[in-house]
Enzyme design. Structure first.
Site, mmCIF file in Angstrom:
data_model
loop_
_atom_site.group_PDB
_atom_site.id
_atom_site.type_symbol
_atom_site.label_atom_id
_atom_site.label_comp_id
_atom_site.label_asym_id
_atom_site.label_seq_id
_atom_site.Cartn_x
_atom_site.Cartn_y
_atom_site.Cartn_z
ATOM 1 N N LEU A 33 -0.259 -0.783 11.155
ATOM 2 C CA LEU A 33 -1.406 -1.697 11.155
ATOM 3 C C LEU A 33 -2.689 -1.012 11.618
ATOM 4 O O LEU A 33 -2.676 -0.198 12.533
ATOM 5 C CB LEU A 33 -1.106 -2.883 12.079
ATOM 6 C CG LEU A 33 0.159 -3.677 11.739
ATOM 7 C CD1 LEU A 33 0.354 -4.805 12.746
ATOM 8 C CD2 LEU A 33 0.130 -4.219 10.323
ATOM 9 N N GLY A 36 -8.108 -3.451 9.640
ATOM 10 C CA GLY A 36 -8.165 -4.324 8.459
ATOM 11 C C GLY A 36 -7.086 -5.395 8.557
ATOM 12 O O GLY A 36 -7.349 -6.591 8.394
ATOM 13 N N HIS A 37 -5.848 -4.961 8.838
ATOM 14 C CA HIS A 37 -4.738 -5.926 8.972
ATOM 15 C C HIS A 37 -4.994 -6.899 10.120
ATOM 16 O O HIS A 37 -4.704 -8.080 10.031
ATOM 17 C CB HIS A 37 -3.426 -5.192 9.295
ATOM 18 C CG HIS A 37 -2.948 -4.259 8.236
ATOM 19 N ND1 HIS A 37 -2.854 -2.897 8.431
ATOM 20 C CD2 HIS A 37 -2.536 -4.485 6.977
ATOM 21 C CE1 HIS A 37 -2.390 -2.327 7.338
ATOM 22 N NE2 HIS A 37 -2.188 -3.262 6.436
ATOM 23 N N GLN A 61 7.504 -1.407 -5.145
ATOM 24 C CA GLN A 61 6.140 -1.165 -5.617
ATOM 25 C C GLN A 61 5.747 0.313 -5.584
ATOM 26 O O GLN A 61 4.595 0.651 -5.808
ATOM 27 C CB GLN A 61 5.137 -2.024 -4.853
ATOM 28 C CG GLN A 61 4.959 -1.684 -3.386
ATOM 29 C CD GLN A 61 4.103 -2.724 -2.671
ATOM 30 O OE1 GLN A 61 4.556 -3.819 -2.388
ATOM 31 N NE2 GLN A 61 2.863 -2.386 -2.380
HETATM 32 O O1 PAF Z 1 -0.997 -4.565 0.358
HETATM 33 C C1 PAF Z 1 0.150 -4.314 0.784
HETATM 34 O O2 PAF Z 1 0.338 -3.801 1.878
HETATM 35 C C2 PAF Z 1 1.346 -4.653 -0.099
HETATM 36 O O3 PAF Z 1 1.054 -4.447 -1.444
HETATM 37 C C3 PAF Z 1 1.891 -6.062 0.142
HETATM 38 C C4 PAF Z 1 0.875 -7.131 -0.244
HETATM 39 C C5 PAF Z 1 2.286 -6.233 1.592
HETATM 40 C C6 PAF Z 1 3.131 -6.303 -0.729
HETATM 41 O O4 PAF Z 1 4.157 -5.419 -0.391
#
Ligand code: PAF
Length: 286
Positions: A33, A36-37, A61
């Site tokens: 983190l 931004g988070h 992904q």
């Molecule tokens: O932006 C990210 O960190 C990822 O693409 C997400 C939205 C957590 C999905 O795995």
């Protein structure tokens, strides 16, 4: 803050919240983190009764050769940061529990993916949409929070929510930047000192493009060239500098409406992305 790894335990708690009418704000993350988070977490905590964050490095992904193994992870540090940012429930499932080894269904994104990062990351947004559909079903949020730094992801999530009739408000939150303009990212730690000094030019280039639009330029190629010329002065290799309507992400011959100017640059160990969204109608009204 509750920390849950087990899906059935999560379901029980979410049902408890729902049964007493609590609103849920959800911040999906892959961890490591940064500010931004934490801005998303803070907003989710202020705008909802319960703020839920997931930390899950989603294998679906990442393509072959991408940085899934090397993606930075530090759960101990993240747990403290999430709690301090107002998160009530942290969900960190295992990959095995999120993905049946032989899945029946996966989500395939049909539009808004063949440009920008989607073009060079085949299947990436299918993985994002699939994991988010799972999280949305598990967490049942009223609101979901995403950083606009990844504006293509926000556009894809907008399509997912509307096509699948999800009752979720998508909250896109402005990019958090370092003092010199560099967008905060987990990947910034991979920049060498020289690259770190050059990296703010990415945002400067986008600002220069936005400035041209504000001054009346409506030819996308002219704006793209101005931004690319500035990025070209860094040692990074330009992956793309592109300009589209937003959130549809379609090409325009003459700029109008809401548009996004976005760029990606490959440095030696980090690929940085950034963008600026400009509402030309709004601008012309002022
Ligand atoms: O932006 C990210 O960190 C990822 O693409 C997400 C939205 C957590 C999905 O795995």
């Amino acid at each position: 803050m509750k920390h849950i790894t087990d899906i059935s335990e999560l379901k029980t708690i979410i049902n408890q919240y729902k049964s007493v009418g609590k609103s849920i704000g959800f911040v999906p993350t892959m961890g490591f983190l940064h500010e931004g988070h934490l801005t998303l977490a803070d907003k989710a905590s202020k705008e909802n009764d319960i703020a839920v964050m997931s930390i899950f490095v989603n294998p679906a992904q990442f393509g072959p050769g991408e940085d899934f193994e090397a993606y930075p992870r530090d759960l101990e540090r993240d747990t403290k940061l999430a709690e301090n940012a107002g998160i009530d429930l942290l969900f960190t499932p295992s990959a095995d529990s999120m993905y049946n080894c032989d899945p029946n269904v996966a989500v395939q994104v049909k539009r808004r993916t063949d440009v920008l990062c989607g073009r060079s990351r085949e299947g990436h947004f299918d993985g994002v949409a699939t994991v988010l559909t799972k999280f949305f079903n598990l967490i049942k949020p009223e609101r979901a929070y995403f950083g606009l730094k990844d504006a293509q992801q926000v556009a894809v999530v907008d399509g997912l929510i509307s096509d699948f009739f999800m009752d979720i408000e998508l909250v896109g939150v402005d990019t958090v930047r370092e003092e010199d303009g560099l967008a905060k990212s987990s990947r910034n730690v991979y920049l060498t000192e020289k690259e770190r000094n050059e990296a703010p030019r990415l945002y400067k280039a986008l600002q220069q493009g936005a400035e041209l639009i504000r001054a009346g330029e409506r030819n996308p190629e002219a704006v793209i060239k101005a931004a690319a010329d500035i990025i070209g002065t860094t040692s990074g290799a330009i992956d793309y500098v592109e300009l589209y309507s937003y959130p549809e992400l379609t090409k325009q011959d003459k700029l109008e409406g809401k548009v996004i100017l976005a760029a990606a640059v490959k440095f030696s160990k980090a690929r940085l992305i950034d963008n600026i969204i400009i509402d030309i109608h709004e601008m012309e009204r002022i």
